[in-house]
Design a protein around this motif. Structure first.
Motif, PDB file in Angstrom:
ATOM      1  N   ASN A  50       4.520  -2.333 -15.045  1.00  0.00           N
ATOM      2  CA  ASN A  50       3.370  -1.672 -15.669  1.00  0.00           C
ATOM      3  C   ASN A  50       2.239  -1.325 -14.709  1.00  0.00           C
ATOM      4  O   ASN A  50       1.209  -0.818 -15.140  1.00  0.00           O
ATOM      5  CB  ASN A  50       2.820  -2.562 -16.789  1.00  0.00           C
ATOM      6  CG  ASN A  50       3.844  -2.785 -17.879  1.00  0.00           C
ATOM      7  OD1 ASN A  50       4.568  -1.860 -18.247  1.00  0.00           O
ATOM      8  ND2 ASN A  50       3.932  -4.009 -18.377  1.00  0.00           N
ATOM      9  N   THR A  51       2.419  -1.585 -13.416  1.00  0.00           N
ATOM     10  CA  THR A  51       1.335  -1.348 -12.458  1.00  0.00           C
ATOM     11  C   THR A  51       1.486  -0.034 -11.704  1.00  0.00           C
ATOM     12  O   THR A  51       0.541   0.427 -11.078  1.00  0.00           O
ATOM     13  CB  THR A  51       1.254  -2.481 -11.416  1.00  0.00           C
ATOM     14  OG1 THR A  51       2.417  -2.422 -10.575  1.00  0.00           O
ATOM     15  CG2 THR A  51       1.126  -3.839 -12.074  1.00  0.00           C
ATOM     16  N   GLY A  52       2.684   0.556 -11.735  1.00  0.00           N
ATOM     17  CA  GLY A  52       2.937   1.794 -11.004  1.00  0.00           C
ATOM     18  C   GLY A  52       3.238   1.592  -9.525  1.00  0.00           C
ATOM     19  O   GLY A  52       3.472   2.560  -8.806  1.00  0.00           O
ATOM     20  N   HIS A  53       3.229   0.347  -9.059  1.00  0.00           N
ATOM     21  CA  HIS A  53       3.461   0.070  -7.641  1.00  0.00           C
ATOM     22  C   HIS A  53       4.938   0.098  -7.268  1.00  0.00           C
ATOM     23  O   HIS A  53       5.804  -0.113  -8.110  1.00  0.00           O
ATOM     24  CB  HIS A  53       2.909  -1.315  -7.265  1.00  0.00           C
ATOM     25  CG  HIS A  53       1.424  -1.378  -7.265  1.00  0.00           C
ATOM     26  ND1 HIS A  53       0.704  -1.696  -8.392  1.00  0.00           N
ATOM     27  CD2 HIS A  53       0.530  -1.158  -6.285  1.00  0.00           C
ATOM     28  CE1 HIS A  53      -0.586  -1.667  -8.094  1.00  0.00           C
ATOM     29  NE2 HIS A  53      -0.708  -1.338  -6.820  1.00  0.00           N
ATOM     30  N   LYS A  56      -1.682   5.089  -0.463  1.00  0.00           N
ATOM     31  CA  LYS A  56      -2.654   4.523  -1.403  1.00  0.00           C
ATOM     32  C   LYS A  56      -2.942   3.104  -0.940  1.00  0.00           C
ATOM     33  O   LYS A  56      -2.300   2.608  -0.004  1.00  0.00           O
ATOM     34  CB  LYS A  56      -2.055   4.549  -2.805  1.00  0.00           C
ATOM     35  CG  LYS A  56      -1.800   5.971  -3.305  1.00  0.00           C
ATOM     36  CD  LYS A  56      -1.329   5.987  -4.733  1.00  0.00           C
ATOM     37  CE  LYS A  56      -1.244   7.379  -5.284  1.00  0.00           C
ATOM     38  NZ  LYS A  56      -0.103   8.154  -4.826  1.00  0.00           N
ATOM     39  N   THR A  99       2.286  -0.910  -3.195  1.00  0.00           N
ATOM     40  CA  THR A  99       1.429   0.261  -3.062  1.00  0.00           C
ATOM     41  C   THR A  99       1.858   1.336  -4.051  1.00  0.00           C
ATOM     42  O   THR A  99       2.924   1.254  -4.644  1.00  0.00           O
ATOM     43  CB  THR A  99       1.444   0.799  -1.610  1.00  0.00           C
ATOM     44  OG1 THR A  99       0.382   1.745  -1.456  1.00  0.00           O
ATOM     45  CG2 THR A  99       2.782   1.430  -1.249  1.00  0.00           C
ATOM     46  N   GLY A 131       0.349   2.182  -6.883  1.00  0.00           N
ATOM     47  CA  GLY A 131       0.066   1.918  -8.285  1.00  0.00           C
ATOM     48  C   GLY A 131      -1.393   2.071  -8.650  1.00  0.00           C
ATOM     49  O   GLY A 131      -2.206   2.571  -7.886  1.00  0.00           O
ATOM     50  N   HIS A 132      -1.726   1.584  -9.838  1.00  0.00           N
ATOM     51  CA  HIS A 132      -3.080   1.759 -10.373  1.00  0.00           C
ATOM     52  C   HIS A 132      -3.776   0.434 -10.702  1.00  0.00           C
ATOM     53  O   HIS A 132      -4.847   0.432 -11.301  1.00  0.00           O
ATOM     54  CB  HIS A 132      -3.031   2.648 -11.625  1.00  0.00           C
ATOM     55  CG  HIS A 132      -2.039   2.181 -12.651  1.00  0.00           C
ATOM     56  ND1 HIS A 132      -2.295   1.148 -13.514  1.00  0.00           N
ATOM     57  CD2 HIS A 132      -0.782   2.587 -12.914  1.00  0.00           C
ATOM     58  CE1 HIS A 132      -1.240   0.943 -14.279  1.00  0.00           C
ATOM     59  NE2 HIS A 132      -0.299   1.807 -13.929  1.00  0.00           N
ATOM     60  N   VAL A 133      -3.195  -0.688 -10.295  1.00  0.00           N
ATOM     61  CA  VAL A 133      -3.786  -2.006 -10.533  1.00  0.00           C
ATOM     62  C   VAL A 133      -4.163  -2.610  -9.194  1.00  0.00           C
ATOM     63  O   VAL A 133      -3.337  -2.658  -8.277  1.00  0.00           O
ATOM     64  CB  VAL A 133      -2.786  -2.928 -11.282  1.00  0.00           C
ATOM     65  CG1 VAL A 133      -3.321  -4.345 -11.391  1.00  0.00           C
ATOM     66  CG2 VAL A 133      -2.469  -2.361 -12.656  1.00  0.00           C
ATOM     67  N   ALA A 134      -5.401  -3.070  -9.059  1.00  0.00           N
ATOM     68  CA  ALA A 134      -5.832  -3.702  -7.811  1.00  0.00           C
ATOM     69  C   ALA A 134      -5.233  -5.101  -7.695  1.00  0.00           C
ATOM     70  O   ALA A 134      -5.135  -5.828  -8.688  1.00  0.00           O
ATOM     71  CB  ALA A 134      -7.357  -3.778  -7.762  1.00  0.00           C
ATOM     72  N   GLU A 161       4.450  10.897  -0.276  1.00  0.00           N
ATOM     73  CA  GLU A 161       3.165  10.850  -0.972  1.00  0.00           C
ATOM     74  C   GLU A 161       2.084  10.350  -0.028  1.00  0.00           C
ATOM     75  O   GLU A 161       2.371   9.618   0.931  1.00  0.00           O
ATOM     76  CB  GLU A 161       3.244   9.888  -2.170  1.00  0.00           C
ATOM     77  CG  GLU A 161       4.255  10.302  -3.219  1.00  0.00           C
ATOM     78  CD  GLU A 161       4.339   9.326  -4.391  1.00  0.00           C
ATOM     79  OE1 GLU A 161       3.574   8.341  -4.422  1.00  0.00           O
ATOM     80  OE2 GLU A 161       5.186   9.553  -5.269  1.00  0.00           O
TER      81      GLU A 161
END
Length: 179
Positions: free
Chosen positions: A54-57, A139, A38, A40-43, A136
């Protein structure tokens, strides 16, 4: 008349998700603890994508619980005792952004509890360094691959080796955990 209990969810990132399941899984009122990704910005990221950074998760656990048996505050207290809240870039031997400590909140009530708990920990004097665990908004949570679920049950020796990477001694020294 049978009334189904109302459940809630809590999401915590505290380093390797393999090490974050057991402490919650064994508590009364916990219906499930799911490992996943969770923040991040990649589904639908894969383990490999998350590890590449690289996904931010973050690796995290999603806990489904019955608040009439165990409170969110109790879960936050358990969370603190599994982590080093002064280490922003990983936990113990697990380094990097995907292992950063984060409490993901699902509601204003959860945020209030988490922030009060963090403030109490800061004031406690238990740590010489600042508490850097982030709080936070939750997400989307993506379940990890099946081989990551209930890892400590499927691979107890490997799970114990992960704990021996610094987490177990830290919990014993700082939190006075017995195991």
């Amino acid at each position: 008349m049978y009334v189904m209990s109302k459940t809630e969810t809590a999401i915590f990132a505290g380093g390797c998700f393999w090490c974050m399941v057991k402490p919650f899984d064994e508590m009364p009122g916990i219906e499930s603890v799911e490992s996943g990704y969770t923040g991040g910005h990649v589904a639908n990221p894969t383990y490999e994508q998350v590890c590449d950074g690289n996904t931010g998760h973050t690796e995290a656990v999603k806990i489904t619980f019955d608040p009439s048996i165990i409170s969110y505050k109790e879960l936050v207290d358990i969370y603190w005792r599994q982590t080093d809240p002064t280490d922003a870039m990983g936990q113990f031997q697990d380094r990097g952004d995907s292992y950063r400590p984060v409490i993901y909140v699902n509601s204003p009530e959860q945020r209030q509890v988490a922030e009060a708990s963090k403030a109490a920990l800061e004031k406690s004097g238990k740590f010489d360094k600042p508490i850097v665990t982030k709080i936070e908004d939750a997400k989307p949570f993506y379940p990890a691959e099946s081989y990551h679920q209930d890892f400590y049950k499927k691979n107890p020796l490997r799970a114990e080796i992960e704990e021996m990477g610094g987490r177990k001694q830290f919990k014993k020294d700082v939190w006075k955990n017995k195991e």
